[in-house]
Design a protein around this motif. Structure first.
Motif, PDB file in Angstrom:
ATOM      1  N   SER A  31       0.822  -1.219   0.000  1.00 19.23           N
ATOM      2  CA  SER A  31       0.000   0.000   0.000  1.00 19.23           C
ATOM      3  C   SER A  31       0.850   1.261   0.000  1.00 19.23           C
ATOM      4  O   SER A  31       0.524   2.246  -0.680  1.00 19.23           O
ATOM      5  N   GLY A  32       1.944   1.252   0.769  1.00 21.27           N
ATOM      6  CA  GLY A  32       2.797   2.432   0.798  1.00 21.27           C
ATOM      7  C   GLY A  32       3.442   2.711  -0.543  1.00 21.27           C
ATOM      8  O   GLY A  32       3.526   3.865  -0.984  1.00 21.27           O
ATOM      9  N   VAL A  33       3.891   1.651  -1.214  1.00 18.31           N
ATOM     10  CA  VAL A  33       4.518   1.831  -2.524  1.00 18.31           C
ATOM     11  C   VAL A  33       3.485   2.305  -3.543  1.00 18.31           C
ATOM     12  O   VAL A  33       3.746   3.217  -4.347  1.00 18.31           O
ATOM     13  N   ALA A  34       2.294   1.700  -3.503  1.00 15.83           N
ATOM     14  CA  ALA A  34       1.265   2.062  -4.476  1.00 15.83           C
ATOM     15  C   ALA A  34       0.811   3.506  -4.313  1.00 15.83           C
ATOM     16  O   ALA A  34       0.621   4.231  -5.299  1.00 15.83           O
ATOM     17  N   ILE A  35       0.658   3.957  -3.073  1.00 13.73           N
ATOM     18  CA  ILE A  35       0.139   5.308  -2.860  1.00 13.73           C
ATOM     19  C   ILE A  35       1.170   6.364  -3.248  1.00 13.73           C
ATOM     20  O   ILE A  35       0.819   7.492  -3.611  1.00 13.73           O
TER      21      ILE A  35
END
Length: 577
Positions: free
Chosen positions: A214-218
């Motif tokens: 999630s952190g990478v995607a956001i």
């Protein structure tokens, strides 16, 4: 979880009955897991797209109920949200294989077109964007809230738990410090919520992998940089949602009690039950709905599947960024992960690209690394999430090898792993690459939705006042969203159209200066004179130590005061001689 047609009781006995049913539901869930009753061997995905309703100038309008009536009334596909300027489109899930991403894209375009047609019948438009730039304090009154019992009761309960105003403090290029007395700030966020069905036995590695992914995607998906005229985070929704429903009293905050919007504070180790029990333990019941249905233990004793309504209702009022969800499909229990951090917009293609990257990376990580929770401290995963939301592709992100990398570099390095995860799930390779190429183009250009909005707003604000610039950048955004071209290919915003300027000057607040020059009651008269002379103004407000207005000094009054000061000074000088 998204039920709106409810009546909420306030009797303390009803609360106790609900709590008992909630505990019974948790026990029933444990029995279902132990009995291997869940559907397995199939992976379905789905999505929910939230939208703003706007007028011709890009400003929010309260027309959701009229638009929904034109769509046949609220139902499983088209649904209301907290504010009357929001609607939601919820697509039916598809098996995650073959060309399902393209099929979801077609379905979403079809339903968004239906919303557009319904909106136009009422003289309004619909737009997908994380935070609408033209939202203002005037849109936070309870008269903007959707008139449904669920929302009124959640607002009442949250305000009672808080016991004071909600406080917002977000620092970006600008700083926003504000207070508000209801939950309507939460409605300023619109999301692109994703669902992935998982087998109970694979829940732990996939949930932990989605937390990390999630952190990478956001970092590559920011589309919410402007809030109330302030330039804040690349994905301001993350900070705003966290604070706008923070119902902890000051005493609970001092104790370190959890916020209701919660990323997590540790990896999951054993099963989904850890999260379910954790949320029951830490979060008060908001909607004690005592429905007339059999107790889950009685349903299980008959060999049937309980609906676990109390658990679903409570789960719907705890806002984990990755949230487990229980459901029933064709008579069998299912378990899925709901991902909530991604913003609405900028285009349908961008949204599906974000989905492909997040799901592909989640599956690729679990396949390649097993349980990432055994290979990385949770606080590094947590830091990634908030760093990415704050600074986007410029964020520094920690990774499983112990190194820290710039987000743009890490995203590009992980695209092959995301492709492998998609293909391993049975997705068509060309289909997967089409969406992942959008992410690669976004990173290569450095242009996310947030970057386009911020840079465009800065250019426009150099030419026109703030409110006109906010309306202009919103209209330009809407025009580009209609082209369906991904955001990394968008041209810069143009100079605002002269014929649309009137809407930016309809209220006193739109033309008032916000950088006020003031003096305090105890300040020297000559300080007021100097400020008026330097700034070329003829009036200056007087405030007390609390920042409250206590008076106004005019130029004529100031001149009289200066004469008196000069005369008194002269007389004192003569006396001393």
């Amino acid at each position: 979880m998204g039920r709106k047609d409810i009546e909420v009781g306030r009797d303390p006995a009803e609360l106790r009955r609900f709590e008992e049913r909630l505990l019974a539901d948790a026990d029933a869930l444990e029995q279902l897991l132990e009995g291997k009753r869940f559907e397995t061997g199939i992976r379905r995905i789905g999505l929910e797209q939230e939208l703003f309703l706007i007028d011709e100038h890009g400003r929010p309008v309260a027309r959701s109920m009229e638009v929904l009536e034109s769509l046949g009334g609220p139902g499983t596909i088209y649904q209301p949200e907290l504010a009357q300027f929001n609607v939601e489109v919820a697509l039916s899930p598809l098996v995650f294989e073959g060309g399902c991403l393209t099929k979801l894209e077609r379905d979403l375009r079809k339903h968004l077109a239906a919303v557009q047609r319904a909106a136009q019948r009422h003289g309004v438009d619909a737009v997908a964007i994380g935070i609408l730039p033209t939202l203002g304090w005037e849109h936070l009154g309870l008269d903007w809230m959707t008139p449904m019992p669920r929302y009124a009761e959640i607002n009442r309960r949250m305000c009672a738990l808080r016991g004071d105003d909600f406080r917002i403090q977000i620092r970006g290029t600008d700083k926003l410090h504000a207070t508000h007395d209801n939950l309507m700030l939460e409605s300023f966020n619109t999301s692109f919520q994703l669902h992935m069905q998982v087998d109970p036995d694979e829940f732990v590695p996939l949930y932990n992998a989605m937390q990390l992914a999630s952190g990478v995607a956001i970092a590559a998906a920011g589309n919410s940089p402007l809030l109330l005229g302030h330039r804040l985070w690349e994905e301001t929704r993350i900070a705003l949602f966290r604070q706008s429903v923070d119902a902890r009293s000051d005493a609970h905050q001092a104790r370190g009690s959890r916020e209701r919007v919660f990323f997590g504070d540790r990896w999951v180790r054993e099963s989904v039950l850890e999260i379910v029990r954790d949320d029951i333990t830490h979060f008060r019941v908001l909607l004690p709905i005592d429905e007339d249905e059999p107790w889950p233990a009685d349903v299980l004793a008959k060999g049937e599947i309980p609906r676990l309504k109390a658990l679903a209702m409570h789960n719907g009022t705890v806002y984990r960024w990755n949230r487990p969800v229980y459901g029933i499909v064709d008579g069998k229990p299912t378990l899925r992960i709901e991902n909530r951090p991604l913003p609405a917009g900028p285009t349908v293609l961008d949204g599906l690209a974000n989905m492909a990257f997040l799901f592909g990376l989640t599956l690729g990580l679990a396949e390649e690394m097993g349980d990432v929770g055994k290979k990385m401290p949770f606080h590094d995963c947590q830091a990634n999430f908030f760093n990415a939301a704050s600074t986007g592709l410029r964020a520094a992100l920690h990774w499983l090898d112990g190194r820290t990398r710039p987000a743009d570099e890490l995203v590009l390095q992980l695209l092959p792993l995301a492709a492998k995860g998609l293909e391993g799930a049975g997705n068509d390779g060309d289909d997967a690459n089409r969406y992942l190429d959008v992410i690669a183009g976004r990173v290569a250009s450095g242009q996310t939705g947030s970057r386009w909005l911020i840079e465009g707003f800065n250019r426009l604000h150099a030419l026109v006042p703030r409110d006109e610039a906010l309306q202009a950048i919103t209209r330009e955004y809407v025009l580009r969203q209609r082209t369906t071209r991904p955001v990394h290919s968008w041209k810069p915003a143009r100079k605002p159209e002269r014929q649309s300027r009137r809407a930016a000057y309809e209220t006193v607040g739109q033309v008032m200066h916000r950088d006020l020059k003031t003096v305090q009651e105890e300040d020297a008269v000559r300080l007021a004179e100097a400020l008026m002379r330097w700034e070329g103004i003829r009036h200056i407000p007087v405030e007390n130590a609390e920042g409250e207005l206590v008076g106004l000094v005019t130029l004529s009054e100031l001149l009289e005061a200066l004469k008196a000061v000069s005369y008194t000074h002269l007389r004192a000088h003569e006396t001393s001689l």
